[in-house]
Scaffold this active site. Structure first.
Site, mmCIF file in Angstrom:
data_model
loop_
_atom_site.group_PDB
_atom_site.id
_atom_site.type_symbol
_atom_site.label_atom_id
_atom_site.label_comp_id
_atom_site.label_asym_id
_atom_site.label_seq_id
_atom_site.Cartn_x
_atom_site.Cartn_y
_atom_site.Cartn_z
ATOM 1 N N ILE A 50 -1.942 -0.498 1.916
ATOM 2 C CA ILE A 50 -0.493 -0.420 1.704
ATOM 3 C C ILE A 50 -0.172 0.000 0.269
ATOM 4 O O ILE A 50 -0.805 -0.486 -0.678
ATOM 5 C CB ILE A 50 0.144 -1.788 2.033
ATOM 6 C CG1 ILE A 50 0.015 -2.046 3.543
ATOM 7 C CG2 ILE A 50 1.600 -1.849 1.601
ATOM 8 C CD1 ILE A 50 0.572 -3.374 3.981
ATOM 9 N N PRO A 51 0.813 0.892 0.067
ATOM 10 C CA PRO A 51 1.150 1.354 -1.278
ATOM 11 C C PRO A 51 2.042 0.369 -2.030
ATOM 12 O O PRO A 51 2.562 -0.575 -1.453
ATOM 13 C CB PRO A 51 1.906 2.654 -1.000
ATOM 14 C CG PRO A 51 2.617 2.373 0.298
ATOM 15 C CD PRO A 51 1.656 1.538 1.101
ATOM 16 N N LYS A 104 -4.975 -4.486 2.919
ATOM 17 C CA LYS A 104 -5.125 -4.517 1.467
ATOM 18 C C LYS A 104 -3.824 -4.058 0.814
ATOM 19 O O LYS A 104 -3.465 -2.884 0.887
ATOM 20 C CB LYS A 104 -6.260 -3.618 0.973
ATOM 21 C CG LYS A 104 -6.593 -3.873 -0.518
ATOM 22 C CD LYS A 104 -7.335 -2.742 -1.167
ATOM 23 C CE LYS A 104 -6.428 -1.682 -1.736
ATOM 24 N NZ LYS A 104 -5.599 -2.166 -2.899
ATOM 25 N N GLY A 120 -8.658 -0.428 -5.189
ATOM 26 C CA GLY A 120 -9.019 0.611 -4.243
ATOM 27 C C GLY A 120 -10.495 0.923 -4.209
ATOM 28 O O GLY A 120 -11.076 1.122 -3.139
ATOM 29 N N GLY A 123 -0.365 6.675 0.474
ATOM 30 C CA GLY A 123 -0.581 6.788 -0.960
ATOM 31 C C GLY A 123 -0.786 8.234 -1.361
ATOM 32 O O GLY A 123 -0.298 9.158 -0.709
ATOM 33 N N THR A 183 -2.534 11.907 -2.167
ATOM 34 C CA THR A 183 -3.407 12.814 -1.426
ATOM 35 C C THR A 183 -4.844 12.675 -1.892
ATOM 36 O O THR A 183 -5.780 12.716 -1.077
ATOM 37 C CB THR A 183 -2.919 14.264 -1.605
ATOM 38 O OG1 THR A 183 -1.606 14.371 -1.042
ATOM 39 C CG2 THR A 183 -3.844 15.252 -0.916
ATOM 40 N N VAL A 198 -6.450 10.002 -3.078
ATOM 41 C CA VAL A 198 -7.088 8.814 -2.511
ATOM 42 C C VAL A 198 -7.199 8.943 -0.993
ATOM 43 O O VAL A 198 -8.181 8.490 -0.391
ATOM 44 C CB VAL A 198 -6.309 7.542 -2.900
ATOM 45 C CG1 VAL A 198 -6.926 6.308 -2.253
ATOM 46 C CG2 VAL A 198 -6.288 7.387 -4.418
ATOM 47 N N GLU A 221 -0.476 8.959 5.394
ATOM 48 C CA GLU A 221 0.861 9.378 4.946
ATOM 49 C C GLU A 221 0.755 9.531 3.447
ATOM 50 O O GLU A 221 0.672 8.555 2.709
ATOM 51 C CB GLU A 221 1.914 8.333 5.353
ATOM 52 C CG GLU A 221 3.331 8.913 5.393
ATOM 53 C CD GLU A 221 4.102 8.700 4.112
ATOM 54 O OE1 GLU A 221 3.827 9.450 3.150
ATOM 55 O OE2 GLU A 221 4.956 7.812 4.062
ATOM 56 N N CYS A 250 7.645 9.050 -1.761
ATOM 57 C CA CYS A 250 6.910 10.230 -1.315
ATOM 58 C C CYS A 250 7.847 11.273 -0.708
ATOM 59 O O CYS A 250 7.519 12.457 -0.656
ATOM 60 C CB CYS A 250 5.831 9.832 -0.312
ATOM 61 S SG CYS A 250 6.459 8.920 1.106
ATOM 62 N N GLU A 302 3.434 16.322 -7.540
ATOM 63 C CA GLU A 302 4.246 15.144 -7.237
ATOM 64 C C GLU A 302 4.301 14.251 -8.467
ATOM 65 O O GLU A 302 3.267 13.814 -8.973
ATOM 66 C CB GLU A 302 3.657 14.373 -6.057
ATOM 67 C CG GLU A 302 4.496 13.174 -5.663
ATOM 68 C CD GLU A 302 3.938 12.412 -4.475
ATOM 69 O OE1 GLU A 302 4.723 11.994 -3.615
ATOM 70 O OE2 GLU A 302 2.707 12.228 -4.431
#
Length: 493
Positions: A158-159, A184, A217, A237, A239, A241, A260, A294, A391
């Site tokens: 999860i971000p 996580k 991570g 998160g 791209t 990772v 995503e 995002c 980004e």
């Protein structure tokens, strides 16, 4: 530290495994920081590979031998509805945790995001007793049907930009499908997810179905992605990772992955658009949640006929955007989530200035404490500039000029990303042409950030694949089994 953060009792800081809050095996901990003050909020248990392994064993036992996958859809639905009620009952606590741990604003979280989270649970609770297969008409003397079964143990990563919302987005459909899971949270925002784990127990979710391993991570996240006994993984998160997660999943047991990832979304404003509305949506599409989205429409393409008028209106709005205490309901702009992101945003702003963009307003850090950055507006931006390609994930707005519809379609698609897009026009032909031509997972016409639990959300290209929200979200947590039997007394034998 703000008075609310200083006096707020943080109740859950350990790992949550098999229905209990426990220390990590190593005893290691890490600090989580209040981004408004840069002071330590709490010391949190740090899970690593061995803790992930324990959590996976609990989830595997709960899936293979526990009640959750075997409950009727109706029974799962009732527990999920209770979970949703508990989210609403604890809205103040959840919102406070989102503010002090992530720098979010109390008002939008308390009165919007928490409600979205509970309604997401209700939406997927309604699907739990409607998962069904199909009867197949075979071409021979065989009858067959399909079963849609839960895929098994799922890993959710999860971000940090929306822990409550993303918890619900990932966990609710997985629960509805009958899966068990290991979650996580981001290392900078573990507190909300741990409180959700507490609520899951109160709601009656059986032990082992939901497990939470705080950590980093490269250790905990990597262990989830590569674990041989996790059957699927979801990640939201960056791209960069996401590529690592996918590689780890492929290199282990070929588990399916839903990603995503990042975005550099175009927001296209045509000459015939309502300029006031377009400026307002452009502002919200870039500065909401401090730009840590995002889906931010961070490439604003404005047709040359209204370019100057649009820029003037947007400049006035950016300058008037209220900054301050995240607990103040009048505040619209709080601190960035963490120091690393804060420094990245400031670096991107410097790139914009050095590469020749015009800094209209903002661009500077605010105050001596906290990760605050002024809302920033650049004009005279060209497609080859760093701020137009990468980004930023912060409060930085870039405005670009275009002449024709053919030109802007080509330029809007000239990116490695393809998450969302926006189109502002009163011409239905223009709207239809652009909607069909933009390579992105969503096209929002005369609106922006039109996210909803009933609308599938996901990306094209390097913005990832798989869909969250909508009934399509269930597909990642289900697999199809075909059952075939012969018809021995068939006259055609």
């Amino acid at each position: 530290m703000s008075s609310k953060a200083a006096t707020h009792e943080i109740k859950f800081t350990k790992l949550f495994i098999n229905g209990e809050f426990v220390d990590s095996i190593s005893g290691n901990t890490f600090e989580t920081i209040d981004p408004a003050t840069e002071e330590v909020l709490a010391t949190v248990a740090e899970g690593r590979a061995e803790d992930v392994d324990l959590a996976v064993k609990a989830a595997r036992e709960a899936f293979d031998n526990g009640p959750w996958p075997r409950l009727s859809g109706e029974a799962r639905r009732k527990i999920m509805l209770k979970f949703a009620d508990l989210i609403d009952e604890n809205a103040d606590e959840l919102a406070t945790l989102e503010v002090i741990d992530g720098g979010k604003l109390f008002g939008p979280v308390r009165y919007f995001e928490v409600g979205i989270s509970s309604e997401t649970f209700r939406y997927f609770a309604g699907a739990a007793d409607k998962i069904r297969g199909a009867t197949l008409k075979m071409s021979s003397n065989i009858q067959a049907y399909t079963l849609r079964e839960p895929i098994g143990v799922v890993g959710h990563i999860i971000p940090w930009n929306g822990p409550a919302y993303m918890f619900a987005t990932k966990v609710a459909p997985a629960l509805a499908a009958g899966c068990t899971m290991v979650i996580k949270p981001a290392e900078t925002t573990p507190l909300t997810v741990l409180f959700f784990a507490h609520l899951s127990k109160l709601a009656g979710v059986p032990d082992g179905v939901i497990n939470v391993v705080n950590g980093f991570g490269k250790t905990a996240g990597a262990a989830i992605s590569s674990h041989m006994d996790i059957d699927a993984v979801t990640f939201t998160g960056s791209t960069e990772v996401g590529r690592t997660v996918m590689h780890a999943a492929a290199a282990s047991n070929l588990k399916p992955v839903s990603l995503e990832l990042g975005g550099k979304s175009p927001f296209i404003v045509f000459d015939d658009a309502d300029v006031d509305k377009a400026a307002e949506l452009a502002l919200m599409g870039n500065l909401m949640n401090k730009g840590e989205m995002c889906v931010a429409g961070s490439r604003i393409f404005v047709q040359e006929g209204i370019y100057d008028v649009f820029v003037k209106k947007l400049e006035a709005m950016v300058k008037a955007w209220p900054m301050g205490d995240p607990f103040d309901l009048a505040t619209r702009h709080g601190p960035q989530n963490n120091k690393q992101q804060y420094e990245k945003i400031l670096s991107c702003i410097e790139h914009g200035k050095k590469e020749g963009a015009t800094l209209v307003t903002g661009g500077k850090p605010i105050g001596k404490k906290g990760y605050y950055i002024e809302p920033t507006l650049f004009t005279d931006v060209t497609d080859d500039m760093t701020i137009a390609k990468e980004e930023i994930f912060g409060p930085v707005i870039s405005v670009l000029k275009f002449k024709t519809i053919e030109e802007v379609i080509k330029r809007a698609n000239a990116t490695k990303y393809g998450l969302t897009s926006g189109v502002m026009t009163k011409n239905i032909d223009t709207a239809n042409t652009v909607s069909r031509s933009i390579r992105a997972g969503a096209v929002w016409v005369n609106c922006y950030i039109a996210l909803d639990r009933d609308a599938p959300h996901g990306g094209y290209k390097m913005s990832g694949f798989g869909r969250e929200q909508g009934l399509e979200a269930l597909e990642h947590y289900l697999q199809v089994k075909t059952v075939a039997t012969p018809i021995y007394d068939s006259p055609w034998l």
